[in-house]
Design a protein around this motif. Structure first.
Motif, PDB file in Angstrom:
ATOM      1  N   ILE A   1       0.847  -1.200   0.000  1.00 39.16           N
ATOM      2  CA  ILE A   1       0.000   0.000   0.000  1.00 39.16           C
ATOM      3  C   ILE A   1       0.882   1.249   0.000  1.00 39.16           C
ATOM      4  O   ILE A   1       1.839   1.356   0.768  1.00 39.16           O
ATOM      5  CB  ILE A   1      -0.944  -0.008   1.208  1.00 39.16           C
ATOM      6  N   PHE A   2       0.536   2.187  -0.885  1.00 37.40           N
ATOM      7  CA  PHE A   2       1.317   3.410  -1.030  1.00 37.40           C
ATOM      8  C   PHE A   2       0.407   4.637  -0.975  1.00 37.40           C
ATOM      9  O   PHE A   2      -0.817   4.525  -1.144  1.00 37.40           O
ATOM     10  CB  PHE A   2       2.073   3.408  -2.368  1.00 37.40           C
ATOM     11  N   ASN A   3       1.025   5.787  -0.774  1.00 36.96           N
ATOM     12  CA  ASN A   3       0.323   7.067  -0.860  1.00 36.96           C
ATOM     13  C   ASN A   3      -0.907   7.108   0.042  1.00 36.96           C
ATOM     14  O   ASN A   3      -2.009   7.464  -0.387  1.00 36.96           O
ATOM     15  CB  ASN A   3      -0.073   7.351  -2.324  1.00 36.96           C
ATOM     16  N   ASP A   4      -0.704   6.697   1.290  1.00 36.71           N
ATOM     17  CA  ASP A   4      -1.782   6.728   2.280  1.00 36.71           C
ATOM     18  C   ASP A   4      -3.014   5.935   1.832  1.00 36.71           C
ATOM     19  O   ASP A   4      -4.157   6.352   2.047  1.00 36.71           O
ATOM     20  CB  ASP A   4      -2.191   8.176   2.587  1.00 36.71           C
ATOM     21  N   GLY A   5      -2.759   4.813   1.183  1.00 35.44           N
ATOM     22  CA  GLY A   5      -3.851   3.934   0.772  1.00 35.44           C
ATOM     23  C   GLY A   5      -4.493   4.284  -0.548  1.00 35.44           C
ATOM     24  O   GLY A   5      -5.439   3.606  -0.972  1.00 35.44           O
ATOM     25  N   LYS A   6      -3.977   5.300  -1.226  1.00 35.38           N
ATOM     26  CA  LYS A   6      -4.580   5.702  -2.500  1.00 35.38           C
ATOM     27  C   LYS A   6      -4.104   4.851  -3.667  1.00 35.38           C
ATOM     28  O   LYS A   6      -4.702   4.881  -4.746  1.00 35.38           O
ATOM     29  CB  LYS A   6      -4.289   7.176  -2.762  1.00 35.38           C
ATOM     30  N   PHE A   7      -3.033   4.105  -3.448  1.00 36.21           N
ATOM     31  CA  PHE A   7      -2.522   3.230  -4.513  1.00 36.21           C
ATOM     32  C   PHE A   7      -2.070   1.914  -3.895  1.00 36.21           C
ATOM     33  O   PHE A   7      -1.320   1.901  -2.911  1.00 36.21           O
ATOM     34  CB  PHE A   7      -1.360   3.885  -5.256  1.00 36.21           C
ATOM     35  N   THR A   8      -2.543   0.798  -4.483  1.00 36.80           N
ATOM     36  CA  THR A   8      -2.254  -0.530  -3.958  1.00 36.80           C
ATOM     37  C   THR A   8      -1.770  -1.455  -5.067  1.00 36.80           C
ATOM     38  O   THR A   8      -2.327  -1.452  -6.173  1.00 36.80           O
ATOM     39  CB  THR A   8      -3.517  -1.156  -3.323  1.00 36.80           C
ATOM     40  N   VAL A   9      -0.755  -2.217  -4.749  1.00 37.58           N
ATOM     41  CA  VAL A   9      -0.325  -3.301  -5.635  1.00 37.58           C
ATOM     42  C   VAL A   9      -0.616  -4.609  -4.926  1.00 37.58           C
ATOM     43  O   VAL A   9      -0.156  -4.829  -3.805  1.00 37.58           O
ATOM     44  CB  VAL A   9       1.175  -3.202  -5.963  1.00 37.58           C
ATOM     45  N   GLU A  10      -1.415  -5.472  -5.551  1.00 39.78           N
ATOM     46  CA  GLU A  10      -1.768  -6.750  -4.943  1.00 39.78           C
ATOM     47  C   GLU A  10      -1.232  -7.888  -5.793  1.00 39.78           C
ATOM     48  O   GLU A  10      -1.559  -8.006  -6.980  1.00 39.78           O
ATOM     49  CB  GLU A  10      -3.281  -6.883  -4.800  1.00 39.78           C
ATOM     50  N   VAL A  11      -0.390  -8.719  -5.195  1.00 40.61           N
ATOM     51  CA  VAL A  11       0.142  -9.898  -5.871  1.00 40.61           C
ATOM     52  C   VAL A  11      -0.829 -11.051  -5.631  1.00 40.61           C
ATOM     53  O   VAL A  11      -1.130 -11.387  -4.484  1.00 40.61           O
ATOM     54  CB  VAL A  11       1.545 -10.243  -5.346  1.00 40.61           C
ATOM     55  N   ILE A  12      -1.331 -11.624  -6.722  1.00 39.89           N
ATOM     56  CA  ILE A  12      -2.392 -12.628  -6.619  1.00 39.89           C
ATOM     57  C   ILE A  12      -1.928 -13.981  -7.147  1.00 39.89           C
ATOM     58  O   ILE A  12      -0.994 -14.062  -7.947  1.00 39.89           O
ATOM     59  CB  ILE A  12      -3.657 -12.185  -7.384  1.00 39.89           C
ATOM     60  N   ASP A  13      -2.599 -15.024  -6.694  1.00 36.34           N
ATOM     61  CA  ASP A  13      -2.342 -16.381  -7.175  1.00 36.34           C
ATOM     62  C   ASP A  13      -3.269 -16.636  -8.361  1.00 36.34           C
ATOM     63  O   ASP A  13      -4.354 -17.204  -8.211  1.00 36.34           O
ATOM     64  CB  ASP A  13      -2.586 -17.401  -6.064  1.00 36.34           C
TER      65      ASP A  13
END
Length: 546
Positions: free
Chosen positions: A170-182
């Motif tokens: 989570i970046f920028n106070d929750g405004k941008f998220t990268v989620e690694v998925i299966d």
């Protein structure tokens, strides 16, 4: 999170082909080259608030570096979330499924498909829209136009994302998220919904032997999960299933030439497995083999359509079928008997997307080893393999018996494709120009036992969106229904590839055992005579025959 605006210089060679932009790795490694194209994609899109982007690739060289760049650019261009396949691995059909399942705004697939990988190999990138399919021409044309005028791109100042560990960054106070998925689990779950896994599992435990070749490419982890973990196949039934940045030094194109190791196993006489299959670099293509027997992709599509009701997902029948123009007319005959529509489109999966979105077709395929259905909006290699296993489990016949029975009922569209790869572009263009120059004189001419009925450069009018696509391949049509098609391929990165497609219909069961090259020998010579290919290119033999 700081957003940087970087000045850049436009490149004039970023025109996407039939499935995205493909160039040598070293071209993509030029300063600003990848960034320019990605920015041109984002500038073409009207990114809404809280938009999600799917992202992944086939694991080839430069895949990991490109993912980090694209994540940072997505953050800078207004995306709220990026879904990344674990280890950066995401097959093309799995990406289509992820887009559809999680309702993302679209996705970026990093792959040059069946082209070779490694530092001296190829790399590719394409954008898929929210239906999960490749961007239509109006979008790719816009991307190309912007790429020629770009002066700057935007990129966020973010740390490198750990793409090997499942979970969120989570970046920028929750405004941008990268989620690694299966994404492997997501895709395997979908396959289990479509097919009769219990019947396939029973088949594989009955002494039936299969061999699957992932060609050191993206489908290795998917094959392990589906065939071994869920269907109980032996570990030894899988080969080359660890993805490699250079595909083990091989060419990840599932055909009789480049899948040589599998072909040797399947054509070893009575000791051969009952069923063999291979998939390509990004997992969207498939080759099907029986014991000492090769199934052409055109015949594969026809057989799957004829037996679709044996599969749970299609038990109530199929709405229609579609094939690319160079694909044989075998599926047309099945559609006629089933009394369902059959559409002929240009090469390129994006043309099937409109038909599937409109509910016009369920199954579709291309002679270039691509088959799929409306479960996604891409070719799907493992889907085709599972479909065949489902049919084999239900019919209790061998692959060869199924084909012979099919031909006895529908007749055989004897078919082959000859590829002449890496021809100097100027020489390839002279071949095509020479063929077109004969359009006025060819109709009515006889060549041995064949008389030309008509010839044209195929055009397609999309009945769904009204778009028109010209110059999609030269067709020489004969009075008996046989034909020769010539096309310049848009999937290579070096020189040009001329593909010659040859097709002759034979209803006689007594001839159905003949090798295609023998049955088509006269037509092969006609194609070479009309094209003057040998004289104009100096090439005596095809690079690949399928």
């Amino acid at each position: 999170m700081q957003i940087q605006t970087i000045k850049t210089t436009a490149f004039n060679d970023q025109k996407p082909g039939t499935s995205g932009l493909r160039k040598k790795v070293k071209v993509f490694q030029q300063t600003g080259y990848l960034e320019n194209f990605v920015q041109s994609i984002f500038d073409t899109l009207d990114v809404p608030d809280n938009a999600t982007l799917a992202l992944g690739g086939d694991g080839r060289y430069f895949n990991r570096q490109a993912i980090q760049i694209i994540v940072r650019m997505a953050a800078a261009n207004g995306f709220a979330r990026v879904l990344v396949g674990q280890a950066g691995i995401l097959s093309t059909p799995a990406c289509s499924h992820i887009i559809r399942k999680y309702k993302t705004f679209g996705g970026i697939v990093l792959s040059a498909s069946h082209n070779q990988g490694g530092i001296n190999g190829d790399f590719g990138i394409k954008y898929n829209i929210s239906n999960g399919g490749p961007a239509p021409e109006k979008i790719t044309d816009s991307i190309f136009d912007l790429s020629k005028k770009i002066t700057e791109y935007k990129i966020a100042d973010l740390p490198e994302v750990d793409v090997d560990t499942l979970g969120q960054s989570i970046f920028n106070d929750g405004k941008f998220t990268v989620e690694v998925i299966d994404a492997v689990q997501d895709y395997a779950d979908l396959m289990q919904e479509l097919f009769d896994f219990s019947a396939i599992k029973k088949l594989l435990s009955s002494g039936f032997k299969m061999q699957f070749d992932a060609m050191h490419a993206v489908t290795g982890p998917y094959a392990q999960e589906i065939f071994v973990n869920r269907l109980g196949a032996s570990e030894s039934s899988l080969m080359n299933c660890i993805p490699s940045e250079d595909f083990g030094g091989g060419h990840p194109d599932p055909n009789l030439t480049y899948a040589e190791d599998l072909v040797k196993i399947m054509f070893a006489g009575e000791s051969s497995p009952d069923f063999g299959a291979a998939s390509d670099g990004d997992g969207d293509r498939n080759m099907i083999l029986g014991k000492n027997f090769f199934v052409t992709p055109s015949d594969s599509l026809a057989v799957l359509a004829a037996n679709a009701t044996l599969v749970p997902a299609y038990a109530n029948g199929i709405a229609g079928v579609a094939r690319s123009m160079p694909t044989s007319g075998a599926v047309d005959r099945v559609a006629a008997k089933l009394n369902i529509p059959c559409y002929e489109t240009p090469t390129g999966w994006k043309f099937f997307g409109n038909l599937m979105d409109a509910g016009k077709v369920t199954l579709c395929g291309e002679e270039s080893f691509g088959t799929s259905s409306s479960h996604v909006r891409e070719k799907d290699g493992l889907w085709a393999v599972l479909f065949w296993l489902n049919v084999l489990a239900k019919k209790g016949m061998s692959v060869e018996q199924i084909l012979m029975s099919h031909w006895a009922e529908f007749g055989r569209n004897v078919y082959s494709r000859h590829d002449y790869e890496a021809i100097p572009t100027d020489a390839a263009n002279t071949v095509i120009a020479h063929i077109k120059s004969q359009f006025p004189s060819l109709p009515g001419q006889s060549f041995g036992g064949y008389k030309v009925k008509t010839c044209d450069d195929f055009s397609y009018h999309d009945s769904i969106d009204g778009s028109i696509s010209h110059n999609q391949g030269i067709r020489i049509l004969f009075e008996d229904g046989s034909r020769i098609v010539f096309r310049l391929s848009g999937t290579g990165t070096e020189g040009a590839t001329i593909r010659i497609y040859l097709e002759a219909f034979d209803p006689e069961v007594k001839n159905h055992h003949l090798d295609a090259q023998v049955a088509l020998a006269e037509m092969i010579q006609i194609a070479l005579k009309i094209s003057e290919l040998k004289e104009r290119t100096g090439r005596d033999t095809p690079t690949v025959i399928t």
